[in-house]
Design an enzyme around this catalytic site. Sequence first.
Site, PDB file in Angstrom:
ATOM      1  CE  LYS A 168     -50.993  76.099-103.990  1.00 49.56           C
ATOM      2  NZ  LYS A 168     -50.800  75.163-102.876  1.00 49.56           N
ATOM      3  CE  LYS A 210     -38.712  70.376 -90.507  1.00 50.95           C
ATOM      4  NZ  LYS A 210     -38.505  71.092 -91.696  1.00 50.95           N
ATOM      5  N   GLY A 236     -40.583  83.588 -85.886  1.00 56.24           N
ATOM      6  CA  GLY A 236     -41.943  83.397 -86.382  1.00 56.24           C
ATOM      7  C   GLY A 236     -41.872  82.498 -87.598  1.00 56.24           C
ATOM      8  CE  LYS A 258     -45.765  73.367 -89.903  1.00 54.40           C
ATOM      9  NZ  LYS A 258     -45.390  71.985 -90.117  1.00 54.40           N
ATOM     10  CG  ASN A 288     -37.114  73.318 -87.688  1.00 58.26           C
ATOM     11  OD1 ASN A 288     -35.993  73.571 -88.125  1.00 58.26           O
ATOM     12  ND2 ASN A 288     -38.165  73.218 -88.469  1.00 58.26           N
ATOM     13  CD  GLU A 333     -36.423  70.322 -97.972  1.00 60.13           C
ATOM     14  OE1 GLU A 333     -36.521  69.415 -98.798  1.00 60.13           O
ATOM     15  OE2 GLU A 333     -35.360  70.956 -97.788  1.00 60.13           O
ATOM     16  CB  CYS A 353     -40.778  75.971 -89.998  1.00 55.35           C
ATOM     17  SG  CYS A 353     -41.058  75.377 -91.652  1.00 55.35           S
ATOM     18  CG  LEU A 389     -37.156  74.106 -97.907  1.00 60.09           C
ATOM     19  CD1 LEU A 389     -37.972  75.370 -97.733  1.00 60.09           C
ATOM     20  CD2 LEU A 389     -37.429  73.484 -99.258  1.00 60.09           C
ATOM     21  CB  ALA A 449     -30.741  89.634 -79.924  1.00 59.39           C
TER      22      ALA A 449
HETATM   23  C1  UDX Z   1     -36.769  77.333 -90.616  1.00 63.32           C
HETATM   24  C2  UDX Z   1     -35.518  76.430 -90.561  1.00 63.32           C
HETATM   25  O1  UDX Z   1     -34.343  77.244 -90.593  1.00 63.32           O
HETATM   26  C3  UDX Z   1     -35.540  75.432 -91.712  1.00 63.32           C
HETATM   27  O2  UDX Z   1     -34.440  74.551 -91.575  1.00 63.32           O
HETATM   28  C4  UDX Z   1     -36.845  74.646 -91.662  1.00 63.32           C
HETATM   29  O3  UDX Z   1     -36.926  73.759 -92.762  1.00 63.32           O
HETATM   30  C5  UDX Z   1     -38.035  75.592 -91.683  1.00 63.32           C
HETATM   31  O4  UDX Z   1     -37.925  76.522 -90.605  1.00 63.32           O
HETATM   32  P1  UDX Z   1     -37.565  79.486 -91.982  1.00 63.32           P
HETATM   33  O5  UDX Z   1     -38.773  79.464 -91.111  1.00 63.32           O
HETATM   34  O6  UDX Z   1     -37.746  79.650 -93.452  1.00 63.32           O
HETATM   35  O7  UDX Z   1     -36.714  78.128 -91.784  1.00 63.32           O
HETATM   36  O8  UDX Z   1     -36.655  80.706 -91.514  1.00 63.32           O
HETATM   37  P2  UDX Z   1     -35.338  80.949 -90.639  1.00 63.32           P
HETATM   38  O9  UDX Z   1     -34.382  81.696 -91.465  1.00 63.32           O
HETATM   39  O10 UDX Z   1     -34.859  79.721 -90.005  1.00 63.32           O
HETATM   40  O11 UDX Z   1     -35.911  81.956 -89.531  1.00 63.32           O
HETATM   41  C6  UDX Z   1     -36.943  81.564 -88.634  1.00 63.32           C
HETATM   42  C7  UDX Z   1     -37.281  82.688 -87.697  1.00 63.32           C
HETATM   43  O12 UDX Z   1     -36.241  82.927 -86.761  1.00 63.32           O
HETATM   44  C8  UDX Z   1     -37.536  84.045 -88.374  1.00 63.32           C
HETATM   45  O13 UDX Z   1     -38.635  84.655 -87.742  1.00 63.32           O
HETATM   46  C9  UDX Z   1     -36.265  84.823 -88.102  1.00 63.32           C
HETATM   47  O14 UDX Z   1     -36.508  86.217 -88.063  1.00 63.32           O
HETATM   48  C10 UDX Z   1     -35.876  84.296 -86.739  1.00 63.32           C
HETATM   49  N1  UDX Z   1     -34.431  84.366 -86.458  1.00 63.32           N
HETATM   50  C11 UDX Z   1     -33.562  83.601 -87.161  1.00 63.32           C
HETATM   51  C12 UDX Z   1     -33.969  85.201 -85.434  1.00 63.32           C
HETATM   52  O15 UDX Z   1     -34.748  85.907 -84.779  1.00 63.32           O
HETATM   53  N2  UDX Z   1     -32.626  85.197 -85.136  1.00 63.32           N
HETATM   54  C13 UDX Z   1     -31.731  84.431 -85.807  1.00 63.32           C
HETATM   55  O16 UDX Z   1     -30.533  84.485 -85.469  1.00 63.32           O
HETATM   56  C14 UDX Z   1     -32.203  83.599 -86.851  1.00 63.32           C
END
Ligand code: UDX
Length: 430
Positions: free
Chosen positions: A35, A204, A257, A263, A208, A151, A260, A153, A252
């Site tokens: 890496k 955090k 998944g 977990k 989530n 974080e 984050c 993000l 919806a």
């Molecule tokens: C998430 C948090 O948003 C972020 O703040 C944290 O740091 C890490 O976890 P991420 O996992 O990258 O980020 O994706 P995110 O855009 O939040 O979506 C998470 C999941 O929820 C995805 O599977 C997405 O498809 C689903 N989702 C999201 C929905 O089914 N409906 C929604 O309205 C929003």
Amino acid sequence: MKIAVIGTGYVGLVTGVVLAELGNDVICVDKDPVKVEKLRKGIPPIYEPGIEEMLRKALNEGFMTISTSIAESVAASEVVFIAVGTPPSEDGTPDLTAVRIVATEIGKAINKPTVVVNKSTVPVGSGTMVEEIIAAQGVPAELFDVVSNPEFLREGSAIHDTLHPDRIVIGAKRRDAAMKLVELYANLESPMIITDLNSAELIKYASNSFLALKISFINAISRICEVSNANVSDVAKGMGTDKRIGPQFLQAGLGWGGSCFPKDVLGMHSTAKRYDYDFALLQEVININDDQTLHFVRRIEKRLGGLEGKRIGIMGLAFKPNTDDIRDAKSLIIVDAILKAGGKINAYDPIATENFRELYPDLDYKKSVYEVPVDADALVVVTEWNEFKQLDLARIAESMKQKVLFDGRRVYKKEAAERAGLEYFTIGSN
Ligand code: UDX
């Protein structure tokens, strides 16, 4: 400021390049020599829009170096970020082994005042654990501080989220240590929430878990919409315009998944248990999410009269658009269920195919989206990639054996699909 960031995954690398962009001297540290070699050449180990350009710029302009040595990096830095993985262990509690190892190494290397910042997602109390590990290496209390700076993000928009955060959370025991981070992030002009270590860690997990709850809530409503002839998009719009609820995370679909939410919801649940609180609400948030995907598969199975010998086209493998990440992706559950029931699969994803192929080498992977429906008995949208939104649905219908479209992300309008000759099924409306 002289900074070390330990761990070059999503959180670590994005933090590193953004801090370099802000004009700091950043050393990114990883124990994996392969890496590190790639990073030195400007090749990021993850897919994330914009990261490669920023990494190359930081390296070329001399704001970033890459190292395998925690000791050397800590000795050269005043602020040290821990950004290593905390994957769930068997019982759902986050595995803190990597955090412990890194904290021990940091403790051995500290020889001047150092602020150790925990960016990894960890259960409440972990900051104190890191503090104890560092102290156990013989470092006097006045020489170091441990700060929690979680974080928020999102994958796919990680750079933007880090440069424009809704808020920056800083949890510290001593004000001086918190101020060091306030200074570091001052240029981002974001609201800062300064609190104690434990509250920052809990913010955090609570955030989530709450976002996952919002999604599970609208998905539960989607089930009622399906049987009551209502439309979940309209219900979500009606709910979301109430400022107290807000429109975000009310989309919806197949459920949440990624690396984050699964977990962190489990982590919050197990943390509650550790403090003798049965967070049954969160268990239900998980149950709704699990059943949401399986319910969709049952509907496909019912429509096709079983999956044995049927060919299903899967559009999208990544857990969400703009990432090649397939961790806890809904595609895994759907593909697994179809194969177990004796079905065959055509699959396509703009960038996550190679990751998926490692787990399922024998699927019929396609190079373009229009190849997916060819000879299929049903086409299933799993990830709402932009590239899927403007497809010629009539062309798709023509190439299918049975013209059945199951839209797991509500990408298409029912009328448009039907006009193209497709039988259309989606989540949360008829
Ligand atoms: C998430 C948090 O948003 C972020 O703040 C944290 O740091 C890490 O976890 P991420 O996992 O990258 O980020 O994706 P995110 O855009 O939040 O979506 C998470 C999941 O929820 C995805 O599977 C997405 O498809 C689903 N989702 C999201 C929905 O089914 N409906 C929604 O309205 C929003």
